[in-house]
Design a protein around this motif. Structure first.
Motif, PDB file in Angstrom:
ATOM      1  N   ILE A 119       0.873  -1.173   0.000  1.00 42.93           N
ATOM      2  CA  ILE A 119       0.000   0.000   0.000  1.00 42.93           C
ATOM      3  C   ILE A 119       0.911   1.224   0.000  1.00 42.93           C
ATOM      4  N   GLU A 122      -1.405   5.663   1.666  1.00 42.96           N
ATOM      5  CA  GLU A 122      -2.322   5.380   2.785  1.00 42.96           C
ATOM      6  C   GLU A 122      -3.396   6.460   2.914  1.00 42.96           C
ATOM      7  N   LEU A 125      -6.047   5.582   0.595  1.00 44.20           N
ATOM      8  CA  LEU A 125      -6.751   4.412   1.134  1.00 44.20           C
ATOM      9  C   LEU A 125      -7.846   4.854   2.104  1.00 44.20           C
ATOM     10  N   VAL A 141      -4.271  -0.137   9.305  1.00 41.17           N
ATOM     11  CA  VAL A 141      -4.358   0.071   7.850  1.00 41.17           C
ATOM     12  C   VAL A 141      -4.678  -1.227   7.122  1.00 41.17           C
ATOM     13  N   LYS A 142      -4.080  -2.314   7.592  1.00 41.10           N
ATOM     14  CA  LYS A 142      -4.296  -3.606   6.939  1.00 41.10           C
ATOM     15  C   LYS A 142      -5.767  -4.009   7.020  1.00 41.10           C
ATOM     16  N   ALA A 145      -7.835  -1.914   4.678  1.00 39.54           N
ATOM     17  CA  ALA A 145      -7.613  -2.323   3.289  1.00 39.54           C
ATOM     18  C   ALA A 145      -8.363  -3.617   2.963  1.00 39.54           C
TER      19      ALA A 145
END
Length: 648
Positions: A119, A122, A125, A141-142, A145
């Protein structure tokens, strides 16, 4: 056979067309001389949806008054509408299947299942996650996503409701779509429904067929294409202005030349990473080359150009010519716009042609399937094959001395930043300059090359006419490459080609008069930019109120029809050149060219002459300026102190 000058206005292309003719190598240009278009097919007056035909229905002779119908009784209007709708469905499917591959890869990246993907943006995202209604506070963040990838994937198979990104359009536009029952529900559903309705014996009212074509196109523009663009930006980085170079002169005689061709940027991204590996560079030197020269072709080129400044070898009609230089060790192709003729041309030289997608193979080409789980290994393997092939050149290398510098990478986010800076990023300066008349309007000029018209000529004639009249041009795909080769993608072009108002704004901001916004799937960026203009205020409350227009002067692909259809049903006047696929039915043509304006506030037009087409766009822009009350030029008055005191 005609010489190269009659086929193209690009010097490199002309040089290699002539070389191909001298050496009796078949190319798209020579094949076009040998095969004339079918006069019935070009008007879409042939029905092939069942085996009682094909039913050929040429135009009735003058005053004959004969009503043309097929064996089943289908009218010419139904047949032409079906053929048009199927083109829209095929084009939408192409963009959306590309998007599906991107989403699947994105999910694997989020889950840590890929090799060397990550990524990279971010912030984007988080922005996209919010568009999909995903909670982002205090989350990893994971996890965000993964949820985004799952929700994006769900957009393809949704059976009811509305596509998430359709809600990014101005509210007035959404109301129009709901009123006319074309708000897209699910990407795959709309495409499948077109195919069902156009099957023998189903939908037989041309207006009703074209209504579903509108919904399928919107599922492309505000669905598949937009998802693809956004997730690619998150994975590979949102483009920012980057200096690049273009034309066949970017190939290097003393380097290993590898050309990436197609539309999906997944393998090209990995090839960029692998080509910078010291081990690969060392291998190239051992083979006698000075290094690796990675170059792009078609929209794969646009993708790696915008994010890495990788040189672009050319657009659609130059793909076979790149091999005729004798300097290309290997060409990879994935999906869309790659000619089967490449295999025959590659056989004439030492070039290895590699297909890389599980969706597309070419007889005579080698196949190395790309999977993101071991993407970097695959990229290194392909590079090693190219290096291994370098000593096998068996013809004198003939690389045209034509290359041009250009600036690409004008994403929506970049335009916002350039207009307002870091702390006041907005479209206000653009809207203000449209209102005060320095910029007359904005045009999106996009699309393909078509061998039935002079290569690049229509793009350049149209765009020069537009910028000469102070119309800022946004461009993508092969049109963007034509502009790059002609030097229109440099800030200096504003002084040479633009009207005084547009040139003044370009100089103040430091931008070219023509902005390269990416590949053909990135036309969604133009929709977002137009929506930002509406939301900024002062230019109406819908996309149809804006002084903007669209065009594809050299179109050839079904994707172009899908793009045009979603531009029109988004409220934008759109003109196509070369040919028009509903000429077999006056009713269908009138529906698209006239009645659509009452329904969608946007409509189609067809004009073969690119300068006349530009004038149609300018007339439409002027009509919108008048409706907004900004049609009269305002005198610029510089106030001295006495005048300011008088104001007090």
């Amino acid at each position: 056979m005609a010489d190269g000058k009659e086929k193209s206005i690009d010097k490199a292309t002309i040089e290699l067309i002539d070389k191909a003719q001298r050496e009796n190598i078949s190319t798209v240009f020579s094949r076009a001389d040998e095969i004339k278009p079918c006069p019935i097919g070009v008007e879409e007056s042939c029905c092939k949806v069942c085996s009682m035909g094909p039913c050929r229905m040429p135009r009735s002779k003058k005053d004959e008054g004969k009503r043309r119908v097929g064996v089943c009784g289908a009218t010419i209007d139904t047949v032409v509408a079906r053929n048009f709708a199927r083109k829209v469905a095929a084009g939408s499917a192409s963009h959306s299947d590309h998007a599906r591959e991107v989403v699947m890869t994105f999910l694997k990246v989020a889950r840590g299942e890929t090799q060397d993907f990550s990524i990279k943006d971010e912030i984007k995202l988080l922005e996209v996650a919010l568009d999909f209604g995903i909670t982002i506070e205090k989350r990893d963040v994971k996890d965000i996503a993964i949820e985004l990838g799952e929700k994006a994937l769900n957009e393809f198979g949704k059976q009811s409701g509305e596509l998430a990104y359709a809600n990014k359009a101005p509210l007035r536009r959404q109301e129009i779509w709901r009123k006319h029952s074309v708000m897209p529900r699910g990407i795959d559903r709309e495409i499948v429904e077109v195919m069902h309705r156009t099957h023998m014996g189903v939908d037989q009212d041309y207006r009703h067929i074209l209504q579903q074509a509108a919904r399928a196109a919107l599922a492309d523009g505000w669905g598949g294409s937009m998802i693809s663009t956004e997730l690619q930006d998150i994975m590979f980085g949102t483009p920012v202005p980057v200096l690049g170079s273009i034309n066949l002169g970017v190939l290097k005689e003393d380097h290993v030349n590898l050309v990436v061709h197609g539309h999906e940027p997944l393998l090209p991204e990995m090839l960029v990473v692998a080509s910078r590996d010291p081990v690969i560079k060392e291998l190239a030197e051992k083979a006698g080359a000075k290094g690796i020269n990675l170059a792009g072709m078609c929209c794969s080129a646009n993708e790696v150009l915008m994010r890495h400044g990788i040189a672009c070898a050319g657009n659609f009609l130059q793909q076979e010519l790149a091999l005729i230089t004798g300097a290309v060790e290997l060409m990879t192709v994935d999906v869309q716009c790659q000619m089967q003729g490449l295999a025959n041309v590659a056989e004439c030289f030492h070039t290895r042609l590699i297909t890389t997608s599980d969706r597309a193979m070419i007889e005579g080409a080698e196949h190395i399937e790309f999977h993101p789980e071991h993407g970097l290994d695959t990229a290194k393997k392909i590079l090693a094959m190219a290096i291994e092939n370098y000593p096998n050149r068996r013809h004198a290398v003939c690389i045209p001395n034509e290359r041009q510098d250009m600036v690409a990478g004008f994403s929506h986010e970049t335009i916002t930043y350039l207009l307002g800076g870091l702390f006041r990023a907005s479209y206000r300066p653009l809207n203000d300059n449209i209102a005060n008349g320095r910029i007359r309007g904005v045009a999106g000029v996009v699309g393909c090359n078509n061998v039935r018209t002079k290569h690049d000529a229509a793009h350049l004639a149209m765009i020069k006419e537009l910028i000469r009249n102070d119309v800022l041009v946004l461009t993508t795909g092969c049109s963007a490459m034509a502009c790059g080769k002609a030097g229109l993608l440099t800030p200096e072009a504003a002084h040479t080609y633009a009207g005084s108002g547009l040139a003044e704004v370009c100089e103040a901001i430091g931008i070219p008069p023509v902005l390269h916004m990416g590949s053909c799937v990135d036309n969604s960026r133009i929709l977002i930019a137009a929506t930002a203009m509406v939301k900024e205020g002062g230019l109406g409350d819908d996309l149809s109120d804006l002084p903007v227009a669209g065009a594809a002067p050299e179109w050839m692909s079904e994707k172009a029809i899908a793009i045009g259809q979603y531009f029109v049903t988004s409220g934008i006047f759109t003109v196509f050149g070369t040919t028009w696929p509903t000429l077999g039915s006056d009713k269908v043509t009138e529906h698209l060219f006239g009645e659509y304006e009452d329904i969608y506030k946007g409509m189609w037009a067809y004009e073969e002459d690119p300068v006349k087409a530009a004038q149609l766009m300018i007339a439409h822009i002027d009509k919108k300026r008048k409706a907004l009350g900004i049609d009269k030029a305002r005198e610029r008055v510089l106030y001295d102190m006495a005048m300011r005191r008088a104001m007090d």
